[in-house]
Scaffold this motif. Structure first.
Motif, PDB file in Angstrom:
ATOM      1  N   SER A 273      -6.107   1.793   0.167  1.00 34.57           N
ATOM      2  CA  SER A 273      -4.932   2.616  -0.041  1.00 34.57           C
ATOM      3  C   SER A 273      -4.433   2.461  -1.479  1.00 34.57           C
ATOM      4  O   SER A 273      -4.528   1.374  -2.065  1.00 34.57           O
TER       5      SER A 273
ATOM      6  N   ALA B 298       0.829  -1.201   0.000  1.00 33.57           N
ATOM      7  CA  ALA B 298       0.000   0.000   0.000  1.00 33.57           C
ATOM      8  C   ALA B 298       0.867   1.256   0.000  1.00 33.57           C
ATOM      9  O   ALA B 298       1.961   1.281   0.548  1.00 33.57           O
TER      10      ALA B 298
ATOM     11  N   GLU C 129      -2.890   9.528  -1.420  1.00 34.85           N
ATOM     12  CA  GLU C 129      -4.330   9.594  -1.648  1.00 34.85           C
ATOM     13  C   GLU C 129      -4.685  10.778  -2.547  1.00 34.85           C
ATOM     14  O   GLU C 129      -5.466  10.639  -3.484  1.00 34.85           O
TER      15      GLU C 129
ATOM     16  N   GLY D  85      -0.199   4.541   1.207  1.00 32.20           N
ATOM     17  CA  GLY D  85      -1.206   5.376   1.841  1.00 32.20           C
ATOM     18  C   GLY D  85      -0.920   6.851   1.787  1.00 32.20           C
ATOM     19  O   GLY D  85      -1.803   7.667   2.044  1.00 32.20           O
TER      20      GLY D  85
ATOM     21  N   THR E  86      -6.492   9.424   5.149  1.00 32.75           N
ATOM     22  CA  THR E  86      -5.456   8.480   4.710  1.00 32.75           C
ATOM     23  C   THR E  86      -5.508   7.174   5.494  1.00 32.75           C
ATOM     24  O   THR E  86      -4.573   6.381   5.442  1.00 32.75           O
TER      25      THR E  86
END
Length: 475
Positions: free
Chosen positions: A145, A5, A10, A7, A283
């Motif tokens: 994510s 991921a 975004e 994150g 997030t």
């Protein structure tokens, strides 16, 4: 898989998904407005004729199951509708598979148009839009994510786009190596905009600085897209700034705009909070479903396999410019303006209503929407919209080997075809088509400050020959 991921990206995902969708919307609107006239059943290069000569394997397209102008408009309308929903974020707020499906649908729809678009769709930014649309399909929805592998592959796309353009220049004309390229480019580029005239008249030292800045942005900065943050964000911002200068000084369809959007893949949320502190976004995401991780890994692995030829091309002695190595326009080679034209030649198409034109006959020019013609008309701003006929007129002046479409254009003008005339700025023969058409070449240069103050003209032109002697339809 937490390592999978990203994150911290975004906001980058929001810009990428909505920005690419917006450019697809423009592309579909452009297709609806221009494709039937240029490539339709009665177009300048009819798509049905092309479809009879190629197979689906050679050029995948939905239109192999039957082409009509109405079907083209339907595909464009559906593509535009889906793109609009992505712009406002509707699919992204739904199930994980929904934005993926939406992007793959508009990719397939536009691929179907590009693959039968022939010369009128032979531009590098068509492949770039297709590749970008396919990749952002795997950025996920607001429920997960952003996948790190997708973010990294988008950086690889930006790297190929920028570094490829830089290498083309270094291998191309001497003007890029002696730093004089932009002393000509603002004047001779395919379609100047309202600022191009002023940019051309900037001091020579500034133009040399422009070239140095271009080399730095395209040959050095792209490597830092893969550096740790905040270095990668700084590299992306530098690319965006150079592209904004190109937006301000020229009309290159959506090429610069899509580069700006794609560069956001390297800007993390922390940097965006510093630049735009009023923007708030969440997030915190739940775990990504395993099936989506597997899909993304498989897709990126497939794209990496396809990356071998574009990678080799970057360092090839005879580097290809704007080349697709597969019929689906995935993982392409990019690069523009390896050489800069030093002299601007414009083809001016004129009509005459006389039965037999003579020395005293009046020849009235056809004005195009974007390309230079009337010397007193300021060059317009048309990008990110793409005026395909105007662009091909620039290539025609350079001696394009494929001019069959121009022969058909002359026929359409002699017939007074209404759809074709709507692609032009105005119809100079509203009461009926002309009896004769001719095409002359002119050498165009920007007026000086003094000439502009005296005459109001943006251009000064001198005759440079005849491209097409007067022709008429047989009676």
């Amino acid at each position: 898989m937490e390592w999978f991921a990203a994150g911290d990206y975004e906001l980058a995902r929001e810009v990428l998904q909505r920005g690419i969708a917006a450019l697809y919307l423009i592309a579909f609107i452009s297709a609806a407005n221009q494709f039937p006239v240029l490539l339709g059943e009665r177009g300048l290069s009819p798509a049905p004729w092309f479809l009879r000569r190629v197979s689906f394997k050679q050029s995948p397209s939905l239109f192999h199951w039957g082409y009509s102008d109405d079907r083209l408009l339907a595909v464009a309308a559906i593509g535009a509708g889906i793109s609009a929903t992505l712009i406002v974020g509707l699919p992204q707020s739904g199930p994980l598979w929904l934005p993926m499906l939406a992007f793959l649908l508009i990719w397939a729809a536009y691929l179907s148009i590009v693959n039968i678009g022939q010369t009128f769709y032979g531009f590098g930014w068509e492949s770039l839009l297709l590749e970008a649309g396919f990749i952002v399909a795997f950025l996920g929805s607001n429920q997960v994510s952003p996948p790190l592998l997708t973010i990294l592959f988008l950086r690889w796309l930006v790297f190929r786009l920028e570094f490829g353009a830089g290498m083309i220049k270094m291998r191309g004309g001497r003007e890029w190596r002696d730093l004089t390229a932009l002393m000509y480019h603002h004047e001779t580029q395919p379609m100047p905009n309202p600022i191009s005239w002023f940019a051309h008249h900037l001091p020579k030292w500034f133009h040399r600085a422009e070239v140095l800045g271009s080399h730095f942005a395209q040959l050095v900065v792209p490597f830092f897209l893969f550096a740790p943050q905040p270095v990668a964000s700084v590299a992306a911002i530098l690319i965006i700034l150079t592209q904004l200068w190109l937006v301000v000084t020229g009309n290159f369809a959506w090429l610069n705009w899509i580069t700006i959007v794609l560069a956001f893949c390297a800007i993390d949320d922390e940097t965006m909070r510093m630049l735009l502190p009023w923007l708030g976004f969440d997030t915190a995401f739940p775990p990504t479903p395993l099936w989506f991780d597997v899909v993304v890994i498989a897709v990126i692995a497939f794209l990496l396999v396809l990356s071998w030829r574009p990678l080799a091309n970057l360092f090839a002695r005879h580097q290809l410019m704007n080349a697709s190595f597969n019929r689906y326009h995935l993982v392409n080679a990019y690069g523009v303006f390896g050489t800069v034209t030093k002299v601007r030649i414009e083809v001016i198409v004129e009509g005459c209503a006389d039965e037999r034109p003579g020395p005293s006959s009046e020849w009235i020019p056809y004005e195009f929407k974007g390309k230079p013609g009337d010397v007193r008309r300021m060059p317009p701003q048309v990008a990110p919209y793409h005026l395909r006929l105007d662009w091909l007129m620039w290539f025609l002046a350079l001696g394009s080997p494929d001019s069959r479409w121009f022969q058909m254009l002359v026929v359409k003008l002699l017939e007074g075809d209404g759809r074709t005339l709507r692609l032009l700025d105005a119809n100079p023969f509203p009461d009926g088509p002309p009896r004769w058409i001719r095409a002359r070449a002119f050498r165009y240069r920007y007026s000086t400050w003094a000439e502009h103050r005296e005459t109001g003209a943006w251009w000064v032109r001198t005759p440079a020959g005849t491209l097409l002697a007067p022709v008429a339809l047989p009676r």
